[in-house]
Motif scaffolding. Structure first.
Motif, PDB file in Angstrom:
ATOM      1  N   LEU A  34     -36.722  21.856  46.263  1.00 36.26           N
ATOM      2  CA  LEU A  34     -36.531  23.272  46.565  1.00 36.26           C
ATOM      3  C   LEU A  34     -35.609  23.861  45.506  1.00 36.26           C
ATOM      4  O   LEU A  34     -34.439  23.490  45.410  1.00 36.26           O
ATOM      5  CB  LEU A  34     -35.925  23.454  47.959  1.00 36.26           C
ATOM      6  N   LEU A  35     -36.142  24.769  44.695  1.00 39.09           N
ATOM      7  CA  LEU A  35     -35.396  25.330  43.574  1.00 39.09           C
ATOM      8  C   LEU A  35     -34.753  26.651  43.978  1.00 39.09           C
ATOM      9  O   LEU A  35     -35.444  27.618  44.298  1.00 39.09           O
ATOM     10  CB  LEU A  35     -36.327  25.541  42.378  1.00 39.09           C
ATOM     11  N   ILE A  36     -33.414  26.673  43.965  1.00 34.59           N
ATOM     12  CA  ILE A  36     -32.665  27.878  44.311  1.00 34.59           C
ATOM     13  C   ILE A  36     -31.561  28.074  43.283  1.00 34.59           C
ATOM     14  O   ILE A  36     -31.396  27.279  42.353  1.00 34.59           O
ATOM     15  CB  ILE A  36     -32.047  27.776  45.723  1.00 34.59           C
ATOM     16  N   THR A  37     -30.772  29.141  43.438  1.00 37.78           N
ATOM     17  CA  THR A  37     -29.599  29.389  42.594  1.00 37.78           C
ATOM     18  C   THR A  37     -28.366  29.493  43.485  1.00 37.78           C
ATOM     19  O   THR A  37     -28.477  29.515  44.715  1.00 37.78           O
ATOM     20  CB  THR A  37     -29.753  30.686  41.782  1.00 37.78           C
ATOM     21  N   THR A  38     -27.210  29.583  42.879  1.00 34.75           N
ATOM     22  CA  THR A  38     -25.972  29.701  43.656  1.00 34.75           C
ATOM     23  C   THR A  38     -25.922  30.998  44.453  1.00 34.75           C
ATOM     24  O   THR A  38     -25.167  31.094  45.421  1.00 34.75           O
ATOM     25  CB  THR A  38     -24.742  29.611  42.742  1.00 34.75           C
ATOM     26  N   ASP A  39     -26.727  31.985  44.079  1.00 38.44           N
ATOM     27  CA  ASP A  39     -26.790  33.225  44.867  1.00 38.44           C
ATOM     28  C   ASP A  39     -27.406  32.983  46.236  1.00 38.44           C
ATOM     29  O   ASP A  39     -27.267  33.809  47.142  1.00 38.44           O
ATOM     30  CB  ASP A  39     -27.606  34.294  44.133  1.00 38.44           C
ATOM     31  N   ASN A  40     -28.093  31.848  46.390  1.00 37.82           N
ATOM     32  CA  ASN A  40     -28.724  31.512  47.662  1.00 37.82           C
ATOM     33  C   ASN A  40     -27.799  30.723  48.588  1.00 37.82           C
ATOM     34  O   ASN A  40     -28.233  30.260  49.646  1.00 37.82           O
ATOM     35  CB  ASN A  40     -29.994  30.671  47.444  1.00 37.82           C
ATOM     36  N   VAL A  41     -26.533  30.568  48.180  1.00 36.99           N
ATOM     37  CA  VAL A  41     -25.623  29.711  48.949  1.00 36.99           C
ATOM     38  C   VAL A  41     -24.273  30.404  49.168  1.00 36.99           C
ATOM     39  O   VAL A  41     -23.666  30.910  48.219  1.00 36.99           O
ATOM     40  CB  VAL A  41     -25.374  28.368  48.229  1.00 36.99           C
ATOM     41  N   VAL A  42     -23.813  30.401  50.413  1.00 36.35           N
ATOM     42  CA  VAL A  42     -22.462  30.862  50.754  1.00 36.35           C
ATOM     43  C   VAL A  42     -21.756  29.690  51.429  1.00 36.35           C
ATOM     44  O   VAL A  42     -22.236  29.165  52.436  1.00 36.35           O
ATOM     45  CB  VAL A  42     -22.485  32.069  51.710  1.00 36.35           C
ATOM     46  N   THR A  43     -20.631  29.248  50.868  1.00 36.59           N
ATOM     47  CA  THR A  43     -19.906  28.108  51.426  1.00 36.59           C
ATOM     48  C   THR A  43     -18.641  28.559  52.145  1.00 36.59           C
ATOM     49  O   THR A  43     -18.054  29.599  51.823  1.00 36.59           O
ATOM     50  CB  THR A  43     -19.503  27.109  50.335  1.00 36.59           C
ATOM     51  N   SER A  44     -18.203  27.743  53.084  1.00 34.98           N
ATOM     52  CA  SER A  44     -16.961  28.052  53.799  1.00 34.98           C
ATOM     53  C   SER A  44     -15.754  27.905  52.878  1.00 34.98           C
ATOM     54  O   SER A  44     -14.738  28.581  53.064  1.00 34.98           O
ATOM     55  CB  SER A  44     -16.807  27.144  55.018  1.00 34.98           C
ATOM     56  N   ALA A  45     -15.858  27.036  51.873  1.00 33.02           N
ATOM     57  CA  ALA A  45     -14.748  26.846  50.940  1.00 33.02           C
ATOM     58  C   ALA A  45     -14.480  28.120  50.139  1.00 33.02           C
ATOM     59  O   ALA A  45     -13.346  28.607  50.061  1.00 33.02           O
ATOM     60  CB  ALA A  45     -15.049  25.684  49.995  1.00 33.02           C
ATOM     61  N   ALA A  46     -15.524  28.676  49.532  1.00 29.62           N
ATOM     62  CA  ALA A  46     -15.374  29.903  48.751  1.00 29.62           C
ATOM     63  C   ALA A  46     -14.958  31.065  49.644  1.00 29.62           C
ATOM     64  O   ALA A  46     -14.136  31.906  49.259  1.00 29.62           O
ATOM     65  CB  ALA A  46     -16.681  30.225  48.031  1.00 29.62           C
ATOM     66  N   THR A  47     -15.507  31.115  50.855  1.00 35.95           N
ATOM     67  CA  THR A  47     -15.169  32.197  51.777  1.00 35.95           C
ATOM     68  C   THR A  47     -13.722  32.106  52.219  1.00 35.95           C
ATOM     69  O   THR A  47     -13.033  33.127  52.359  1.00 35.95           O
ATOM     70  CB  THR A  47     -16.102  32.158  53.004  1.00 35.95           C
ATOM     71  N   ALA A  48     -13.216  30.898  52.430  1.00 33.86           N
ATOM     72  CA  ALA A  48     -11.811  30.715  52.805  1.00 33.86           C
ATOM     73  C   ALA A  48     -10.889  31.266  51.723  1.00 33.86           C
ATOM     74  O   ALA A  48      -9.906  31.962  52.018  1.00 33.86           O
ATOM     75  CB  ALA A  48     -11.523  29.235  53.038  1.00 33.86           C
ATOM     76  N   ALA A  49     -11.214  30.963  50.481  1.00 34.62           N
ATOM     77  CA  ALA A  49     -10.387  31.449  49.372  1.00 34.62           C
ATOM     78  C   ALA A  49     -10.381  32.975  49.312  1.00 34.62           C
ATOM     79  O   ALA A  49      -9.333  33.596  49.097  1.00 34.62           O
ATOM     80  CB  ALA A  49     -10.904  30.868  48.058  1.00 34.62           C
ATOM     81  N   ILE A  50     -11.544  33.572  49.519  1.00 35.45           N
ATOM     82  CA  ILE A  50     -11.641  35.039  49.487  1.00 35.45           C
ATOM     83  C   ILE A  50     -10.819  35.653  50.615  1.00 35.45           C
ATOM     84  O   ILE A  50     -10.080  36.636  50.402  1.00 35.45           O
ATOM     85  CB  ILE A  50     -13.116  35.474  49.613  1.00 35.45           C
ATOM     86  N   LEU A  51     -10.916  35.079  51.805  1.00 37.72           N
ATOM     87  CA  LEU A  51     -10.185  35.624  52.945  1.00 37.72           C
ATOM     88  C   LEU A  51      -8.681  35.509  52.755  1.00 37.72           C
ATOM     89  O   LEU A  51      -7.920  36.408  53.151  1.00 37.72           O
ATOM     90  CB  LEU A  51     -10.620  34.917  54.233  1.00 37.72           C
TER      91      LEU A  51
END
Length: 266
Positions: free
Chosen positions: A71-88
């Motif tokens: 399944l070929l995707i890009t990072t735009d297709n993924v939201v992680t809790s790690a990145a979201t934690a940093a943003i919050l």
């Protein structure tokens, strides 16, 4: 077969938000029906975005893992809790705020990438993610910091994670212990909160009424989807369903994502 007919065949599904663990794969093993279903949506031009509570993988890691499954995707297709934690954290704290992290390197990297300072000494924030090398000493540092006033954040409350052969303790097991010791209610980043769902919807650009949320866990995936106003689909390929009358029920339950492709409009 689905418990009830899916409210709309593929022509009615304009966007998909989906969990990963227990939905698309179990541990290192893909779930073939799920992979094929997402390939169909991809060919049909139905946009999708994965939202994962698991903070042990970066978006790049997930892209490569799914590539290995075809399944070929890009990072735009993924939201992680790690990145979201940093943003919050950065929404409420300035750059270089000291943060203590229990978790994998991907979570620590996300915190550092947000210009926050990793430390074990007098942190203002304690972030707890899945740590397969958890020790009593790590928990002691976290408990001491929280008792001294540090904010306690959990990437997710998942108590169990599906593996290729069964289940393993999730981040919620670690987080619950720290919260119980400190008598503090942690701030939750991932599902059942809607932070990642909102980010995914912004990337998809689809209307909530025509977007579905897919997950294998009622307490997290289904609650997040319902809170965000999405039709929520439970797939029984992951963690066994929790029977709790206080929780929102899924709109539909399926044993395979392929049922979403064969369902008829009602």
């Amino acid at each position: 077969m689905a418990d009830t007919p899916v409210p709309g065949a593929i022509s009615d599904i304009k966007g998909v938000v989906s969990d990963l663990d227990g939905v698309v794969y179990r541990g290192k093993a893909p779930i073939p029906d799920a992979i094929e279903t997402f390939k169909v949506w991809q060919r049909e031009g139905v946009p999708f975005c994965f939202v994962t509570n698991n903070s042990t993988h970066s978006a790049d890691d997930i892209v490569q893992k799914l590539k290995g499954f075809g399944l070929l995707i890009t990072t735009d297709n993924v939201v992680t809790s790690a990145a979201t934690a940093a943003i919050l954290i950065r929404n409420d704290y300035p750059a270089h705020t000291p943060v203590y992290v229990i978790g994998a390197s991907s979570l620590k990297d996300a915190i550092k990438d947000a210009d926050l300072e990793l430390t074990e000494h007098s942190p203002k924030v304690v972030v707890v993610g899945l740590d397969r090398e958890i020790t009593h000493q790590k928990m002691t540092v976290a408990v001491d910091a929280v008792l001294k006033g540090a904010l306690l954040i959990g990437t997710n409350p998942d108590l169990l994670l599906p593996t290729a052969t069964g289940f393993e303790p999730g981040n919620g097991a670690i987080l619950t212990a720290i919260a119980a010791a400190t008598r503090v209610t942690p701030v939750i980043v991932g599902k059942p909160e809607v932070h990642m769902i909102v980010t995914a919807l912004a990337r998809l650009g689809t209307d909530r009424g025509s977007t579905i949320m897919i997950g294998d866990q009622i307490p997290t995936d289904i609650q997040a989807g319902k809170r965000a106003g999405l039709r929520s689909i439970l797939v029984t390929t992951g963690v066994p369903p929790v029977q709790d009358p206080t929780l929102h029920k899924p709109d539909v339950t399926v044993s395979s994502l392929r049922e979403l492709l064969s369902a008829h409009t009602v």
